[in-house]
Design a protein around this motif. Structure first.
Motif, mmCIF file in Angstrom:
data_model
loop_
_atom_site.group_PDB
_atom_site.id
_atom_site.type_symbol
_atom_site.label_atom_id
_atom_site.label_comp_id
_atom_site.label_asym_id
_atom_site.label_seq_id
_atom_site.Cartn_x
_atom_site.Cartn_y
_atom_site.Cartn_z
ATOM 1 N N ASP A 3 90.820 91.804 69.957
ATOM 2 C CA ASP A 3 90.403 91.183 71.334
ATOM 3 C C ASP A 3 90.985 89.970 71.566
ATOM 4 O O ASP A 3 90.232 89.171 72.259
ATOM 5 C CB ASP A 3 88.800 91.525 71.770
ATOM 6 C CG ASP A 3 88.605 91.544 73.260
ATOM 7 O OD1 ASP A 3 89.511 91.764 73.824
ATOM 8 O OD2 ASP A 3 87.526 91.165 73.562
ATOM 9 N N SER A 35 95.250 85.947 77.618
ATOM 10 C CA SER A 35 94.709 87.460 77.287
ATOM 11 C C SER A 35 93.455 87.839 78.231
ATOM 12 O O SER A 35 93.158 88.924 77.990
ATOM 13 C CB SER A 35 94.073 87.367 75.825
ATOM 14 O OG SER A 35 92.967 86.390 75.671
ATOM 15 N N LYS A 39 90.558 87.346 69.731
ATOM 16 C CA LYS A 39 89.798 86.243 69.421
ATOM 17 C C LYS A 39 89.803 86.002 67.933
ATOM 18 O O LYS A 39 89.966 86.968 67.041
ATOM 19 C CB LYS A 39 88.218 86.511 69.783
ATOM 20 C CG LYS A 39 87.980 86.732 71.302
ATOM 21 C CD LYS A 39 86.615 86.850 71.753
ATOM 22 C CE LYS A 39 86.249 88.331 72.068
ATOM 23 N NZ LYS A 39 84.921 88.645 72.874
ATOM 24 N N SER A 62 90.551 87.173 77.372
ATOM 25 C CA SER A 62 89.217 87.538 76.398
ATOM 26 C C SER A 62 88.243 86.196 76.989
ATOM 27 O O SER A 62 88.551 85.179 77.271
ATOM 28 C CB SER A 62 89.954 87.378 75.144
ATOM 29 O OG SER A 62 90.466 88.396 74.743
ATOM 30 N N TYR A 63 86.944 86.675 76.358
ATOM 31 C CA TYR A 63 86.010 85.553 76.745
ATOM 32 C C TYR A 63 85.297 85.694 75.606
ATOM 33 O O TYR A 63 84.819 86.815 74.943
ATOM 34 C CB TYR A 63 85.094 86.357 77.785
ATOM 35 C CG TYR A 63 83.698 86.097 77.961
ATOM 36 C CD1 TYR A 63 83.561 84.848 78.492
ATOM 37 C CD2 TYR A 63 82.858 86.902 77.507
ATOM 38 C CE1 TYR A 63 82.133 84.495 78.435
ATOM 39 C CE2 TYR A 63 81.244 86.275 77.881
ATOM 40 C CZ TYR A 63 81.117 85.112 78.193
ATOM 41 O OH TYR A 63 79.822 84.740 78.244
ATOM 42 N N TYR A 64 84.700 84.501 75.008
ATOM 43 C CA TYR A 64 83.811 84.223 73.727
ATOM 44 C C TYR A 64 82.371 84.252 74.468
ATOM 45 O O TYR A 64 82.217 83.437 75.214
ATOM 46 C CB TYR A 64 84.289 82.983 73.220
ATOM 47 C CG TYR A 64 85.399 82.924 72.444
ATOM 48 C CD1 TYR A 64 85.390 83.336 70.752
ATOM 49 C CD2 TYR A 64 86.736 82.727 72.788
ATOM 50 C CE1 TYR A 64 86.542 83.241 70.139
ATOM 51 C CE2 TYR A 64 87.757 82.790 72.199
ATOM 52 C CZ TYR A 64 87.675 82.897 70.790
ATOM 53 O OH TYR A 64 88.703 82.993 70.125
ATOM 54 N N PRO A 85 90.627 93.192 79.526
ATOM 55 C CA PRO A 85 90.285 91.674 79.650
ATOM 56 C C PRO A 85 88.918 91.642 80.240
ATOM 57 O O PRO A 85 88.683 92.218 81.137
ATOM 58 C CB PRO A 85 91.523 91.207 80.296
ATOM 59 C CG PRO A 85 92.530 92.205 80.250
ATOM 60 C CD PRO A 85 91.785 93.536 80.037
ATOM 61 N N GLN A 86 88.171 90.396 80.054
ATOM 62 C CA GLN A 86 86.927 90.379 80.481
ATOM 63 C C GLN A 86 87.028 89.313 81.629
ATOM 64 O O GLN A 86 85.809 88.937 82.192
ATOM 65 C CB GLN A 86 85.974 90.053 79.407
ATOM 66 C CG GLN A 86 85.664 91.000 78.285
ATOM 67 C CD GLN A 86 85.169 92.446 79.090
ATOM 68 O OE1 GLN A 86 84.274 92.332 80.002
ATOM 69 N NE2 GLN A 86 85.788 93.367 78.586
ATOM 70 N N ASN A 115 94.011 96.346 75.937
ATOM 71 C CA ASN A 115 92.744 95.994 75.762
ATOM 72 C C ASN A 115 92.258 95.642 76.991
ATOM 73 O O ASN A 115 92.777 95.984 78.068
ATOM 74 C CB ASN A 115 92.350 94.958 74.627
ATOM 75 C CG ASN A 115 92.605 93.445 75.211
ATOM 76 O OD1 ASN A 115 93.393 93.313 76.202
ATOM 77 N ND2 ASN A 115 92.006 92.379 74.727
ATOM 78 N N SER A 121 88.133 79.852 77.713
ATOM 79 C CA SER A 121 87.400 80.865 77.686
ATOM 80 C C SER A 121 86.884 80.982 79.119
ATOM 81 O O SER A 121 86.042 80.193 79.367
ATOM 82 C CB SER A 121 86.409 81.224 76.799
ATOM 83 O OG SER A 121 85.288 82.021 76.740
ATOM 84 N N PRO A 122 87.104 82.326 79.727
ATOM 85 C CA PRO A 122 87.858 83.141 79.937
ATOM 86 C C PRO A 122 89.377 82.718 79.589
ATOM 87 O O PRO A 122 89.873 81.319 79.916
ATOM 88 C CB PRO A 122 87.913 84.083 81.009
ATOM 89 C CG PRO A 122 86.485 83.551 81.647
ATOM 90 C CD PRO A 122 86.313 82.385 81.227
ATOM 91 N N CYS A 123 90.123 83.392 78.697
ATOM 92 C CA CYS A 123 91.265 83.033 78.240
ATOM 93 C C CYS A 123 92.752 83.247 79.244
ATOM 94 O O CYS A 123 92.791 84.424 79.470
ATOM 95 C CB CYS A 123 91.649 83.599 76.794
ATOM 96 S SG CYS A 123 93.162 83.051 76.032
#
Ligand code: PMP
Ligand code: GLU
Length: 397
Positions: free
Chosen positions: A149, A177, A151, A179-181, A318-319, A316, A172-174
């Protein structure tokens, strides 16, 4: 003989802006290019924010401003940090700049010199890398992949830190990508930083309001991290205000003072009118950003649905933000007519020239296996673009 400074030999043009430029040039030649290259909301700035700007002009806020920003704006930013992020910054720990881009270069110039290493979880936002090079520091990428993901793990972080590590920069969000931590993942990274007190963290939270999980955690709010974190944010993405050029940081005072000193020699305080508009945006109920976020979510789902019908693309979910970052390795080694695809740059050029869709090569973000698609545009254009991409990618063999 005239010549440019040595630092220009290594400076690479921003690939996000370069692809946007290329698509504009093709459009000017009459070619119907759909640009999914630049990360910019297609919405207009909300009316009440524009009104605040008109009001600022009428009230003659047309003079030089204090270098770190108007005090009332910095107070508004403190209110926002407390309200949204549980962070207790004071106005003298805030510096307002000409976009989050300037906020980040201020911090890098203030902290980084020859021999200093800066860790970047890859994929990273394109400009971090070049800014570090400009400051004569050494960017060190920590790789991840779509299977993870995008990360990094705490173990990877620990292994990457050396006695020369001065800074860690992530979003983050990135971007790119999406993606989010989450809080738990950030805590795990913070445990590692606790072992290395000299490392400072830049947490780029410019996509805070475009987070589909409904939760955002600021890295500075994790126990023990406040005094060693620079929180970067701005109004460009969440409030559709890219052209107003307002970004800001919350940082320990010694570092905020250094950024103010740098900014005082480069640009001075940023635009008076934009600052008043930004204050209106920041003090408004954050719920005003919801409709835009929901529109981005619908577009994400549309794009993922259409991309999942293209053989060979690895995806994937993405969040956050407004990008998808598919792995395109399947197409490497394939051809169509004179186009030979050896890497993601070749694929970006093929999609631009054959499908007339502009996207950005993953290489620009430190990941050679992927491409970045920005879905910050209308559903109609996205549908046409995804259909064109499918036709073009299915011709490769
Ligand atoms: N950080 C990230 C991760 C971004 O995507 C952007 C957008 N260009 C910026 C910073 C800079 O934002 P701004 O437009 O406020 O300079
Ligand atoms: N952040 C946006 C992007 O990544 C804007 C372009 C830029 O500033 O590089 O596309």
């Amino acid at each position: 003989m005239h010549s440019l400074a040595k630092r220009m030999e290594n400076l690479v043009e921003s690939q996000t802006l370069a692809m946007a430029r290329k698509s504009r040039e093709l459009q000017e030649q009459g070619i119907d290019v759909i640009s999914l290259s630049i990360g910019e909301p297609d919405f207009d700035t909300p009316e009440f924010i524009k009104e605040a700007a008109f009001e600022a002009i009428r009230n003659n806020f047309t003079h030089y401003t204090p270098v770190p920003g108007f005090l009332d704006l910095r107070q508004a930013i403190c209110t926002k940090f407390k309200r949204d992020n549980h962070l207790e910054y004071k106005p003298d720990e805030i510096v307002v700049s000409t976009g989050a881009k300037q906020s980040i270069i201020n911090v890098i110039l203030a902290l980084i010199g020859k021999g200093d290493e800066v860790l970047l979880p890859a994929p990273y936002w394109v400009s971090y890398y070049e800014m570090i090079k400009l400051s004569e520091g050494t960017p060190i990428a920590i790789p991840s992949s779509i299977d993870k993901d995008f990360k990094i793990t705490p173990e990877q972080l620990r292994a990457a830190i050396t006695p020369n590590t001065k800074l860690f920069i992530f979003s983050s969000p990135c971007n790119p990508s999406g993606s989010y931590y989450n809080a738990h993942e950030l805590e795990a990274l913070a445990h590692v930083f606790a072992e290395f007190p000299n490392v400072i963290v830049v947490s780029d939270e410019i996509y805070e309001h475009i987070n589909f999980t409904g939760k955002h955690t600021s890295f500075a709010s994790i126990k023990g991290m406040f005094n060693r974190t620079v929180t970067v944010n701005g109004v460009s993405k969440g409030f559709a205000m890219t052209g107003w050029r307002i970004g800001y940081i919350g940082a320990p005072k010694w570092l905020a003072d250094a950024c103010t000193k740098i900014q005082g020699q480069f640009t001075s305080g940023t635009c008076s009118i934009s600052q008043k508009a930004a204050k209106a945006a920041i003090l408004a109920d954050p719920l005003i950003t919801e409709p835009m976020k929901n529109a981005f979510l619908e577009r994400r789902d549309l794009v993922l649905d259409m991309l999942s019908q293209i053989k060979g693309l690895k995806l994937n979910k993405p969040q956050g933000a407004f990008y998808v970052f598919p792995d395109v390795q399947y197409f490497f080694g394939k051809k169509y007519k004179n186009y030979v695809i050896n890497n993601s740059f070749d694929l970006a050029m093929y999609l631009l020239n054959d499908a007339n869709v502009a996207i950005v090569t993953g290489e620009a973000f430190g990941d050679t296996h992927c491409i970045r698609i920005s879905y910050a545009t209308s559903k109609e254009l996205l549908k046409t673009a995804m259909t064109r991409m499918k036709v073009a990618l299915e011709k490769l063999e």
